[in-house]
Scaffold this active site. Structure first.
Site, PDB file in Angstrom:
ATOM      1  N   LYS A 242       7.717  -3.153   6.227  1.00 58.41           N
ATOM      2  CA  LYS A 242       8.119  -4.495   6.653  1.00 58.41           C
ATOM      3  C   LYS A 242       8.104  -5.402   5.420  1.00 58.41           C
ATOM      4  CE  LYS A 242       6.791  -7.980  10.076  1.00 58.41           C
ATOM      5  NZ  LYS A 242       8.177  -8.297  10.393  1.00 58.41           N
TER       6      LYS A 242
ATOM      7  N   ASN B 298      18.208 -10.507  15.615  1.00 60.71           N
ATOM      8  CA  ASN B 298      16.788 -10.755  15.423  1.00 60.71           C
ATOM      9  C   ASN B 298      16.609 -11.944  14.493  1.00 60.71           C
ATOM     10  OD1 ASN B 298      15.225 -10.053  12.700  1.00 60.71           O
ATOM     11  ND2 ASN B 298      17.051  -8.737  12.798  1.00 60.71           N
TER      12      ASN B 298
ATOM     13  N   ILE C 117      13.182 -12.816  13.124  1.00 59.89           N
ATOM     14  CA  ILE C 117      11.737 -12.672  12.965  1.00 59.89           C
ATOM     15  C   ILE C 117      11.198 -13.678  11.960  1.00 59.89           C
ATOM     16  CG2 ILE C 117       9.864 -11.066  12.446  1.00 59.89           C
ATOM     17  CD1 ILE C 117      11.577 -10.385  14.933  1.00 59.89           C
TER      18      ILE C 117
ATOM     19  N   CYS D 224      17.747 -11.530   3.356  1.00 63.56           N
ATOM     20  CA  CYS D 224      17.337 -11.899   4.715  1.00 63.56           C
ATOM     21  C   CYS D 224      18.141 -13.105   5.195  1.00 63.56           C
ATOM     22  CB  CYS D 224      15.853 -12.219   4.763  1.00 63.56           C
ATOM     23  SG  CYS D 224      15.266 -12.595   6.421  1.00 63.56           S
TER      24      CYS D 224
ATOM     25  N   GLY E 209      22.913   0.346   8.886  1.00 67.61           N
ATOM     26  CA  GLY E 209      23.756  -0.444   9.772  1.00 67.61           C
ATOM     27  C   GLY E 209      24.374   0.385  10.869  1.00 67.61           C
TER      28      GLY E 209
ATOM     29  N   GLY F 278      17.336   1.665  11.922  1.00 65.25           N
ATOM     30  CA  GLY F 278      16.619   0.463  12.317  1.00 65.25           C
ATOM     31  C   GLY F 278      16.671   0.214  13.807  1.00 65.25           C
TER      32      GLY F 278
END
Length: 299
Positions: free
Chosen positions: A41, A65, A67, A127, A239, A261
């Site tokens: 992570k 997502n 996060i 990100c 992906g 993922g």
């Protein structure tokens, strides 16, 4: 299907993508046969609480997502989380993320004491759901500065994780490779959002997030093809991989290894299954060394 990556040998080319495997405890009960490596992570210098809820929104053929890089920070990671991951006896690549060039360099320095225990580092330059998540990754000059300094000062095996949220992927792949990246991860998630039509509110607390899952595979497949045929680097494709044939598409486009993922959320037992399926595909194709098919798509 063993694969040499820097100083380590992966038993298979199938890896757990950053952010989708936790710190190991969550998957300790499942059959990890077929798992070649784990990407941790994303870790930052200081602890991050992450984005407000909701953080996940399901979409057709994928998920969003947001996060927000929630993590305990590098010190707790080194002393509490990394030992858990290392106890799996699977190669570990540590994913690091920062707001500035200096952040990445400082994180790499913090990892030097465990350099011989880990397989390398993955630079999260991409990100899409934090305030400064793309500040470095969209800037060729900053990419060069991060990669070149880390390679000169630490000599880690460095993987640059690129963003797909750019018009020309080659414009960021080239400086990463010129600066010394040993490999590339292509790619992170695509910036997107979802709105509840009745409440008129965003389905994500942050308002937007990163789209992953099967819906993005055709888009990322093109990026892998473009980068491979321009520079022939070592590529971790990421992906929309949920089957052996998905991985085969990326292989033919130019990838050498595959990060899984979103599919892990659907099937935590995917690694032994996808490895067996991939071996069956290679047998059907009459291929012993799977890398002989790398980049061999016929247009």
């Amino acid at each position: 299907m063993m694969l040499k990556v820097g100083k380590v040998t992966l038993k298979t080319p199938f890896c757990a993508a950053s952010g989708c495997f936790g710190y190991g405890d969550e998957y300790r009960w499942v059959d990890l046969r077929g798992l070649g490596a784990v990407f941790s992570k994303g870790i930052t210098l200081e602890p991050r609480a992450g984005n407000p809820p909701y953080r996940i929104a399901e979409t057709p053929c994928g998920m969003l997502n947001s996060i927000g890089l929630e993590n305990p920070g590098i010190e707790i990671f080194l002393h509490q989380k990394l030992p858990e991951l290392l106890s799996l006896h699977i190669p570990i690549f540590v994913n690091i993320a920062g707001d500035t060039v200096e952040d990445y360099i400082a994180l790499a320095q913090k990892l030097l004491p465990v350099k011989e225990k880990i397989a390398g580092i993955e630079l999260d330059l991409s990100c899409p759901h934090v305030e400064k998540g793309l500040d470095v990754g969209l800037n060729p000059r900053k990419i060069r500065a991060v990669v070149s300094t880390i390679k000169q000062d630490t000599d880690f095996y460095v993987i640059s994780k690129l963003t797909p949220n750019i018009t020309d992927i080659l414009s960021i792949a080239e400086p990463a490779l010129q600066a010394g990246s040993d490999a590339l991860t292509i790619a992170n998630t695509y910036r997107g959002m979802a709105i509840h039509p009745k409440t008129r509110q965003s389905r994500l607390g942050k308002g937007f997030g990163g789209l992953s899952g099967f819906a993005i595979r055709p888009l990322t497949l093109r990026l892998v093809y473009e980068v491979y045929h321009a520079f022939q680097p070592f590529i971790f494709a990421s992906g929309g991989i949920g089957s052996a044939l998905d991985a085969a598409e990326y292989l033919l486009a130019g990838a050498s290894a595959f990060q899984i993922g979103s599919a892990l959320f659907r099937d935590p037992l995917i690694f032994p299954k996808i490895t067996d399926e991939f071996q069956a595909y290679l047998s059907e194709m009459g291929v012993s060394n799977y890398l002989s098919l790398r980049g061999q798509v016929v247009l």
